[in-house]
Design an enzyme around this catalytic site. Structure first.
Site, PDB file in Angstrom:
ATOM      1  N   GLU A  65      -2.326  -0.004  -4.611  1.00  0.00           N
ATOM      2  CA  GLU A  65      -2.471  -1.115  -3.670  1.00  0.00           C
ATOM      3  C   GLU A  65      -2.568  -2.432  -4.438  1.00  0.00           C
ATOM      4  O   GLU A  65      -3.238  -2.511  -5.466  1.00  0.00           O
ATOM      5  CB  GLU A  65      -3.727  -0.893  -2.828  1.00  0.00           C
ATOM      6  CG  GLU A  65      -3.951  -1.882  -1.727  1.00  0.00           C
ATOM      7  CD  GLU A  65      -5.221  -1.576  -0.936  1.00  0.00           C
ATOM      8  OE1 GLU A  65      -5.513  -2.326   0.005  1.00  0.00           O
ATOM      9  OE2 GLU A  65      -5.928  -0.599  -1.283  1.00  0.00           O
TER      10      GLU A  65
ATOM     11  N   ASP B 128       0.869  -1.183   0.000  1.00  0.00           N
ATOM     12  CA  ASP B 128       0.000   0.000   0.000  1.00  0.00           C
ATOM     13  C   ASP B 128       0.902   1.228   0.000  1.00  0.00           C
ATOM     14  O   ASP B 128       1.655   1.459   0.942  1.00  0.00           O
ATOM     15  CB  ASP B 128      -0.898  -0.006   1.241  1.00  0.00           C
ATOM     16  CG  ASP B 128      -2.061   0.975   1.109  1.00  0.00           C
ATOM     17  OD1 ASP B 128      -2.120   1.704   0.094  1.00  0.00           O
ATOM     18  OD2 ASP B 128      -2.907   1.013   2.022  1.00  0.00           O
TER      19      ASP B 128
END
Length: 513
Positions: A106, A11
């Site tokens: 992500e 992320d």
């Protein structure tokens, strides 16, 4: 469940805002908020400096400005974000063929499938190498979670933020999850969380202790069983490399409610054109056209029409959206419009017919040229061509002031009309954060505009110090919209490729800077 932590979740840290800080040296270390800048805009991303003031994603922009009045407020530049995202995804694909992107910033990676890791030590080594490669290639930071399942890997990456790595050994999941809020589990939103709170369950340990039967009684069979398994740390979902999109859509929120029926129709046609552009960009076609209308009282209506076959023809989608609009009462005003296409396919019903028509048109043009006649004949064929043009001025008006929230088009699109040549006397619009280039001063970005003036800071991502600020007339012919610069110096083929050293390794508003 795996016996080794070989599922990785990446992320990127405050991705949009971090990319803006990397591109603009004068904003580094300062609060930056990216999103829709109009009165109804929302925050897409806030830098960590802005989060200290309480600003967060999905917050109304007006509230963010009250909390952090001195932050830099910028429009999103999705062309930049997509380019950086592709660089990051390429690094992930070098670790494994099984990469599951969840968004631009992500993704999950199955390290075992790519032979990049077999145990905790090699998984940690792969994760640390990935973080170093991301920083070298993009100048940005990402947080990495490693675990034996997707759910736990995602939780680990959250705990690693910002710019860290957390590895959770398989077998310790229940100990980790027990004291955490039920909201940490996938599928538990505000409504489900409140329902569980009223039943006396606020932690994951409470869910595991309640038992499967009680959760099924409270939430239904499917949700209850799934939640019980996750509360016990069990998640056997595989990493899936390809995730087919189910629909393509675009929408705009307007600063002021639209009351003019003609203006509403023009906006619907403009959205239909943008939707088809996105559809074609994905190499897809669709069979069902969907219209979304949010009225002045926040009531939302959706209407759909299913065509005889899949299409990516802008005229077909535009006319279908216009027909759907005729069935919607817009009395009182419209605050949001959206157009989408579902029932996606990889081909179009019209492909063969369009090819045949193109061949006939080409043959007709050659015959007309040979006879000295004008192509299109005396019936005005050019007019029909203009109507079909996705970017034609007769079909697509300029982007409305303040239209769009966080999902609005790139900042440079706001002033794209300037590059096409606007009607004489119409002021060019410049959005805060937009990339520009001046004939004399070079590359820069818009700090603010208004009253016929635009203020630009001239600096590049690799500048050693903040650049100088200059103000110009909004219609200065030497100032033009520009494409984003790479975030790291030396990337000659930006944004398509990575630096050579890594390729061979294998491994509107105003901004206050």
């Amino acid at each position: 469940m795996r016996s080794a932590p070989t599922i990785l979740h990446l992320d990127m840290d405050a991705f949009f805002a971090a990319a803006e800080q990397a591109a603009k040296p004068s904003l580094r270390g300062k609060p930056v908020v990216v999103g829709g800048l109009g009165p109804r805009g929302v925050v897409a991303t806030a830098s960590y400096e802005a989060r200290r003031f309480g600003v967060h994603s999905a917050m109304p922009m007006a509230q963010a400005r009250r909390l952090a009045p001195n932050a830099a407020y910028l429009v999103p530049r999705f062309s930049l974000y997509r380019a950086v995202s592709e660089q990051v995804m390429e690094l992930l694909r070098r670790l494994s063929p099984l990469v599951e992107p969840l968004s631009l910033d992500e993704a999950f990676v199955d390290l075992e499938a790519g032979g990049s890791a077999r145990d905790a030590a090699t998984a940690r080594e792969a994760g640390e190498r990935l973080r170093a490669d991301i920083r070298a290639v993009t100048g940005l930071t990402g947080s990495v979670g490693l675990a034996g399942s997707k759910m736990i890997a995602k939780i680990a990456s959250e705990e690693a933020k910002p710019d860290g790595l957390v590895l959770i050994e398989p077998g310790t999941e229940r100990e980790l999850l027990g004291p955490k809020s039920v909201r940490i589990l996938p599928g538990v939103g505000p409504a489900t969380g409140e329902h569980l709170r009223r039943a006396g369950m606020t932690t994951v340990a409470d869910l595991a202790g309640a038992g499967e039967d009680e959760l099924v009684r409270l939430l239904g069979k499917a949700h209850g069983e799934s939640l019980y398994r996750m509360a016990r740390g069990y998640d056997d979902r595989p990493v899936v490399a390809e995730r087919d999109a189910k629909s393509v859509s675009v929408e705009d929120t307007f600063d002021v409610d639209l009351h003019d029926r003609l203006r509403v129709r023009i906006e619907v046609e403009r959205l239909a054109e943008r939707c088809v552009q996105r559809l074609r960009g994905a190499g897809r076609s669709g069979r069902t056209v969907v219209l979304k209308v949010r009225r002045y009282d926040f009531s939302t209506l959706t209407r759909s029409e299913t065509l005889r076959g899949p299409t990516d023809d802008p005229v077909v989608v535009r006319e279908a959206a216009a027909r759907l609009l005729e069935a919607v009462d817009t009395t009182g005003g419209v605050r949001l419009l959206g157009v989408g296409v579902t029932g996606l396919a990889d081909y179009t019903q019209e492909d063969l017919f369009a090819q045949a028509a193109a061949e006939r048109a080409a043959a007709g043009a050659e015959a007309a040229e040979a006879s000295g006649a004008e192509p299109g004949g005396a019936h005005g064929g050019d007019g029909a061509a203009e109507e079909r043009s996705p970017g034609g001025a007769a079909v697509v008006p300029a982007v409305p002031a303040g239209a769009g929230g966080a999902g609005a088009p790139d900042g440079q699109a706001v002033a794209a009309a300037a590059g096409r040549g606007e009607p004489e006397g119409e002021e060019r619009r410049w959005a805060a954060g937009q990339d520009v280039r001046h004939a004399e001063y070079g590359a820069g970005w818009v700090q603010g505009s208004g009253l016929g003036r635009v203020t630009v800071r001239f600096e590049e991502p690799w500048s050693a110090a903040p650049g100088r600020v200059r103000t110009f007339r909004a219609d200065d012919p030497e100032l033009e919209p520009s494409d984003p610069l790479p975030l790291v110096a030396g990337q000659s083929s930006w944004p398509a490729s990575l630096p050579k050293s890594r390729s061979e390794d294998g491994g509107g508003g105003s901004a206050r800077p």
